[in-house]
Write an enzyme that holds these catalytic residues in place. Structure first.
Site, PDB file in Angstrom:
ATOM      1  N   LYS A  17      51.388 -44.646  59.311  1.00 48.44           N
ATOM      2  CA  LYS A  17      52.162 -44.948  58.091  1.00 48.44           C
ATOM      3  C   LYS A  17      53.618 -44.541  58.305  1.00 48.44           C
ATOM      4  O   LYS A  17      53.917 -43.579  59.024  1.00 48.44           O
ATOM      5  CB  LYS A  17      51.571 -44.298  56.843  1.00 48.44           C
ATOM      6  CG  LYS A  17      51.735 -42.792  56.642  1.00 48.44           C
ATOM      7  CD  LYS A  17      52.996 -42.321  55.966  1.00 48.44           C
ATOM      8  CE  LYS A  17      53.247 -40.879  56.316  1.00 48.44           C
ATOM      9  NZ  LYS A  17      54.204 -40.058  55.856  1.00 48.44           N
TER      10      LYS A  17
ATOM     11  N   ASP B   2      47.327 -37.555  52.195  1.00 47.92           N
ATOM     12  CA  ASP B   2      47.678 -38.893  52.693  1.00 47.92           C
ATOM     13  C   ASP B   2      46.456 -39.776  52.949  1.00 47.92           C
ATOM     14  O   ASP B   2      46.599 -40.967  53.237  1.00 47.92           O
ATOM     15  CB  ASP B   2      48.437 -38.781  54.039  1.00 47.92           C
ATOM     16  CG  ASP B   2      49.901 -38.419  53.837  1.00 47.92           C
ATOM     17  OD1 ASP B   2      50.407 -38.545  52.703  1.00 47.92           O
ATOM     18  OD2 ASP B   2      50.538 -38.023  54.836  1.00 47.92           O
TER      19      ASP B   2
HETATM   20  P1  ATP Z   1      51.648 -36.234  58.123  1.00 53.00           P
HETATM   21  O1  ATP Z   1      52.552 -37.411  58.303  1.00 53.00           O
HETATM   22  O2  ATP Z   1      50.402 -36.547  57.278  1.00 53.00           O
HETATM   23  O3  ATP Z   1      52.344 -34.968  57.745  1.00 53.00           O
HETATM   24  P2  ATP Z   1      51.670 -35.783  60.915  1.00 53.00           P
HETATM   25  O4  ATP Z   1      51.876 -37.113  61.525  1.00 53.00           O
HETATM   26  O5  ATP Z   1      52.891 -34.932  60.804  1.00 53.00           O
HETATM   27  O6  ATP Z   1      50.977 -35.946  59.522  1.00 53.00           O
HETATM   28  P3  ATP Z   1      49.198 -35.458  62.319  1.00 53.00           P
HETATM   29  O7  ATP Z   1      49.460 -35.948  63.695  1.00 53.00           O
HETATM   30  O8  ATP Z   1      48.458 -36.341  61.389  1.00 53.00           O
HETATM   31  O9  ATP Z   1      50.596 -34.966  61.714  1.00 53.00           O
HETATM   32  O10 ATP Z   1      48.376 -34.087  62.330  1.00 53.00           O
HETATM   33  C1  ATP Z   1      48.863 -32.993  62.927  1.00 53.00           C
HETATM   34  C2  ATP Z   1      47.923 -31.801  62.854  1.00 53.00           C
HETATM   35  O11 ATP Z   1      46.570 -32.125  62.499  1.00 53.00           O
HETATM   36  C3  ATP Z   1      47.875 -31.178  64.204  1.00 53.00           C
HETATM   37  O12 ATP Z   1      47.934 -29.794  63.994  1.00 53.00           O
HETATM   38  C4  ATP Z   1      46.540 -31.591  64.772  1.00 53.00           C
HETATM   39  O13 ATP Z   1      46.015 -30.618  65.635  1.00 53.00           O
HETATM   40  C5  ATP Z   1      45.659 -31.753  63.533  1.00 53.00           C
HETATM   41  N1  ATP Z   1      44.663 -32.848  63.674  1.00 53.00           N
HETATM   42  C6  ATP Z   1      43.379 -32.798  63.305  1.00 53.00           C
HETATM   43  N2  ATP Z   1      42.763 -33.966  63.530  1.00 53.00           N
HETATM   44  C7  ATP Z   1      43.689 -34.798  64.057  1.00 53.00           C
HETATM   45  C8  ATP Z   1      43.650 -36.144  64.497  1.00 53.00           C
HETATM   46  N3  ATP Z   1      42.543 -36.894  64.429  1.00 53.00           N
HETATM   47  N4  ATP Z   1      44.799 -36.675  64.959  1.00 53.00           N
HETATM   48  C9  ATP Z   1      45.934 -35.941  64.987  1.00 53.00           C
HETATM   49  N5  ATP Z   1      46.014 -34.660  64.606  1.00 53.00           N
HETATM   50  C10 ATP Z   1      44.912 -34.085  64.133  1.00 53.00           C
END
Ligand code: ATP
Length: 288
Positions: free
Chosen positions: A10, A137
């Protein structure tokens, strides 16, 4: 039988913070857009109970520590359906900790597969409620497409789709802590807010240029100094022909919207030399 479900990234076309709530969360107003950059989530239902969640990135949590595992556990808990064995393997393409909801999207993909296989009569709204127990989200990621997300992010209103365009997403090689950014925000002191209603009107008119001009993310106002590359990438995207560029979520990824494919692909190539996690993609349609 194994089912492989795409889990789309997203982007925030807008991100606004309206205030802090008594429950500690913030009231948000965001226009979300899913894009074709996607993880591949393979789900196999097994006769014996047990949860086996793996990813091709070894540092990601396994089992219920993974958002995909949390989602599976929430599905069986909330539906009361007999626990089934589940083997999930995630091929990650969405950068981690990038503001693109990669983990939430993996969880949402598992929920969509489980609904299709085990509870086809369940409404999308009920599945989104289960998603809300997993993360703010996740309800949006279940739905995908172009959506206004309010409340913690779980109050969803469908919007007309972003007109066809080409998108370059670039993640610099550092992370930003989401709680740290929220702690920096003083809502009364924010200088600007996105013009969400004007974006909505532009989408209703199918006017890509007007929509692109409304991109805005309030977190950009409170980024720490070490995040200067965010602004460098934004201006490079604009120099390379993007109609507009913005950070997504709590960053640090930045995306630019292009009308034409060729300059977008050229921009992705140029930026990719300096930032290896640079991607060319397009808007994705709703999932369900
Ligand atoms: P958001 O935009 O919702 O804030 P993000 O893109 O910043 O998310 P993600 O990559 O979704 O962050 O998630 C990061 C954290 O979630 C990390 O600490 C990771 O270890 C944990 N995590 C757990 N499951 C997953 C997964 N399937 N994919 C990615 N990260 C995951």
């Amino acid at each position: 039988m194994t089912c492989t479900e795409p889990a789309y990234a997203k982007l925030n076309l807008t991100l606004d913070i309206l205030g802090k709530r008594p429950d500690g969360y913030h009231d948000m107003r965001m226009v979300m857009q899913s894009v074709t950059l996607a993880d591949e989530v393979s789900v196999e239902l097994l006769p014996e109970p047990g949860l086996d969640i793996t990813a091709d990135l070894p540092f990601l949590p396994r089992g219920e520590g993974n958002i995909a595992g949390k989602a599976a556990a929430a599905f069986f808990r909330e539906t009361g359906l007999p626990q089934r064995g589940l083997s999930v393997h995630i091929r990650k393409h969405i950068p981690v900790c990038a503001g693109m909801a990669g983990g939430s999207s993996d969880g949402a993909a598992v929920l969509r597969v489980l609904r299709r296989a085990l509870a086809p009569e369940m409404s999308r709204e009920d599945l989104e409620k289960i998603g809300g127990q997993v993360g703010s989200d996740v309800p949006y990621c279940i739905r995908g497409g172009t959506v206004l997300a309010e409340g913690r992010g779980e109050v969803l209103t469908d919007l007309p789709p972003l007109p066809p365009c080409h998108i370059v997403v670039c993640k610099p090689q550092f992370s930003v802590s989401t709680p740290e950014l929220f702690a920096q925000v003083r809502v009364q002191r924010l200088r600007f807010h996105p013009r969400t209603e004007e974006l909505r009107a532009a989408l209703e008119q199918g006017d890509l240029e007007a929509a692109a001009l409304r991109l805005y993310n309030v977190f950009e106002e409170v980024l720490p100094r070490r995040c200067a590359p965010v602004f460098e990438i934004k201006s490079r995207l604009l120099d390379l022909g993007a109609m507009a560029a913005s950070m997504t979520g709590s960053g640090p990824s930045v995306f630019g919207i292009f009308r034409d494919e060729e300059p977008a692909r050229a921009a992705a190539e140029v930026l990719g030399e300096q930032f290896p996690q640079t991607f060319f993609c397009r808007p994705a349609e709703k999932n369900v």
